[in-house]
Scaffold this motif. Sequence first.
Motif, PDB file in Angstrom:
ATOM      1  N   ALA A  23      -1.475  31.191-120.585  1.00 21.12           N
ATOM      2  CA  ALA A  23      -1.345  31.256-119.134  1.00 21.12           C
ATOM      3  C   ALA A  23       0.096  30.975-118.737  1.00 21.12           C
ATOM      4  O   ALA A  23       0.789  30.210-119.418  1.00 21.12           O
ATOM      5  CB  ALA A  23      -2.277  30.257-118.448  1.00 21.12           C
ATOM      6  N   VAL A  24       0.527  31.573-117.649  1.00 18.34           N
ATOM      7  CA  VAL A  24       1.828  31.274-117.056  1.00 18.34           C
ATOM      8  C   VAL A  24       1.597  30.485-115.771  1.00 18.34           C
ATOM      9  O   VAL A  24       0.759  30.863-114.944  1.00 18.34           O
ATOM     10  CB  VAL A  24       2.608  32.568-116.735  1.00 18.34           C
ATOM     11  N   ALA A  25       2.306  29.372-115.631  1.00 18.20           N
ATOM     12  CA  ALA A  25       2.286  28.634-114.372  1.00 18.20           C
ATOM     13  C   ALA A  25       3.118  29.427-113.377  1.00 18.20           C
ATOM     14  O   ALA A  25       4.344  29.486-113.490  1.00 18.20           O
ATOM     15  CB  ALA A  25       2.849  27.231-114.571  1.00 18.20           C
ATOM     16  N   PHE A  26       2.461  30.061-112.419  1.00 20.34           N
ATOM     17  CA  PHE A  26       3.104  31.061-111.561  1.00 20.34           C
ATOM     18  C   PHE A  26       3.173  30.572-110.126  1.00 20.34           C
ATOM     19  O   PHE A  26       2.162  30.499-109.420  1.00 20.34           O
ATOM     20  CB  PHE A  26       2.315  32.371-111.643  1.00 20.34           C
ATOM     21  N   SER A  27       4.384  30.239-109.686  1.00 21.08           N
ATOM     22  CA  SER A  27       4.585  29.784-108.307  1.00 21.08           C
ATOM     23  C   SER A  27       4.913  30.927-107.373  1.00 21.08           C
ATOM     24  O   SER A  27       4.790  30.799-106.154  1.00 21.08           O
ATOM     25  CB  SER A  27       5.729  28.765-108.260  1.00 21.08           C
ATOM     26  N   GLY A  28       5.387  32.046-107.938  1.00 21.78           N
ATOM     27  CA  GLY A  28       5.856  33.164-107.137  1.00 21.78           C
ATOM     28  C   GLY A  28       7.353  33.179-106.966  1.00 21.78           C
ATOM     29  O   GLY A  28       7.909  34.128-106.416  1.00 21.78           O
ATOM     30  N   GLY A  29       8.052  32.104-107.433  1.00 15.64           N
ATOM     31  CA  GLY A  29       9.502  32.065-107.369  1.00 15.64           C
ATOM     32  C   GLY A  29      10.135  32.960-108.414  1.00 15.64           C
ATOM     33  O   GLY A  29       9.447  33.564-109.262  1.00 15.64           O
ATOM     34  N   ALA A  30      11.454  33.034-108.376  1.00 13.58           N
ATOM     35  CA  ALA A  30      12.174  33.946-109.272  1.00 13.58           C
ATOM     36  C   ALA A  30      11.901  33.647-110.738  1.00 13.58           C
ATOM     37  O   ALA A  30      11.625  34.556-111.534  1.00 13.58           O
ATOM     38  CB  ALA A  30      13.672  33.867-108.983  1.00 13.58           C
ATOM     39  N   ASP A  31      11.983  32.393-111.136  1.00 15.32           N
ATOM     40  CA  ASP A  31      11.883  32.046-112.550  1.00 15.32           C
ATOM     41  C   ASP A  31      10.496  32.325-113.113  1.00 15.32           C
ATOM     42  O   ASP A  31      10.346  32.930-114.174  1.00 15.32           O
ATOM     43  CB  ASP A  31      12.262  30.570-112.756  1.00 15.32           C
ATOM     44  N   SER A  32       9.458  31.894-112.388  1.00 22.28           N
ATOM     45  CA  SER A  32       8.110  32.127-112.903  1.00 22.28           C
ATOM     46  C   SER A  32       7.728  33.598-112.796  1.00 22.28           C
ATOM     47  O   SER A  32       6.914  34.091-113.583  1.00 22.28           O
ATOM     48  CB  SER A  32       7.091  31.242-112.182  1.00 22.28           C
ATOM     49  N   THR A  33       8.329  34.322-111.848  1.00 21.83           N
ATOM     50  CA  THR A  33       8.080  35.759-111.768  1.00 21.83           C
ATOM     51  C   THR A  33       8.659  36.471-112.980  1.00 21.83           C
ATOM     52  O   THR A  33       8.003  37.325-113.596  1.00 21.83           O
ATOM     53  CB  THR A  33       8.688  36.344-110.474  1.00 21.83           C
TER      54      THR A  33
END
Length: 319
Positions: A23-33
């Motif tokens: 799984a990816v911890a996805f915040s929607g910011g640039a890095d997690s995107t």
Amino acid sequence: MAELSDNPALAPLQGPSPALPVAVAFSGGADSTALLLAAAATWPGQLHAIHVHHGLQAAADDFARHCETVCAGLNVPLHQVNVDARNEPGESPEDAARKARYAALAEAATTLGMKSVLLAQHADDQVETMLLALSRGAGLPGLAAMPQRFLRNGVHFERPLLGVSGVAIRAWLAGQGVSFIDDPTNADTAFTRNRIRHELLPALEKAFPQFRDTFARSARHAAQAQELLAALAADDLAIVGNPPAIRELRKLSRPRQANALRHWLRTAHQCAASAAQMEELLDQVDACATRGHDIRIKVGTGFVQRDGDSLRFLPVMPD
């Protein structure tokens, strides 16, 4: 969409694979995107995304909807978890949010059957963490900054981008045609980490262009040294006991007493003593030559006190 190999900056994802599914911890910011895009290309069909909804900003619902749109476009299942990230009295908002986030990620990953969770912290984040630790007078655990891999609540977490700069990540992301969230709080220099990011890192870039690599090397050295100290503390506690027997503890040198006590507090009670608290505790142990000498010192979220021939940690119970 560009292939992962088009930018060597994201080559860490082409290295040893984490345990799958992941799984990816996805915040929607640039890095997690960027991490989500690269992971989706690397492990198709083996990837989920987890979005932690902190509820701390009015725009949090908009962030969640953005994440849903991105994941739908990538055909990656998205799972949202809501957390209460409000801080307790005396606890920083950043620490409270971090603890809530990791607990939520671990719980969600376990429920979903994920073997690993990928986090999007990168080289700039690592430098910021080290500078924060230095500003607080931290010891080796703080100077070791963020580990590449760690286990929490039975879940394996990995940070594959720790060797990649934020600039390189955004440069790669610019060619992907996928939008991302710019969290407005990241520009708020009321937060120490943001002041470091916006004021200190540009100065370091100008004075020491290789600072990301050299800081990372120093963090690895600190982590290796801390591993040795932890091993020594475990050996000493095997003799001193858990809880520590005062008579046996007094046989150690003062630095080894401090090392053993910090390890005991950290591993047995998830608690850390400040430098002043540890010095006072060591002074009291040194003075504890008679059975009638009492010890009761505030440490972290509780008290260390004498209980017969041993030291005990008593947490403060919430009202």
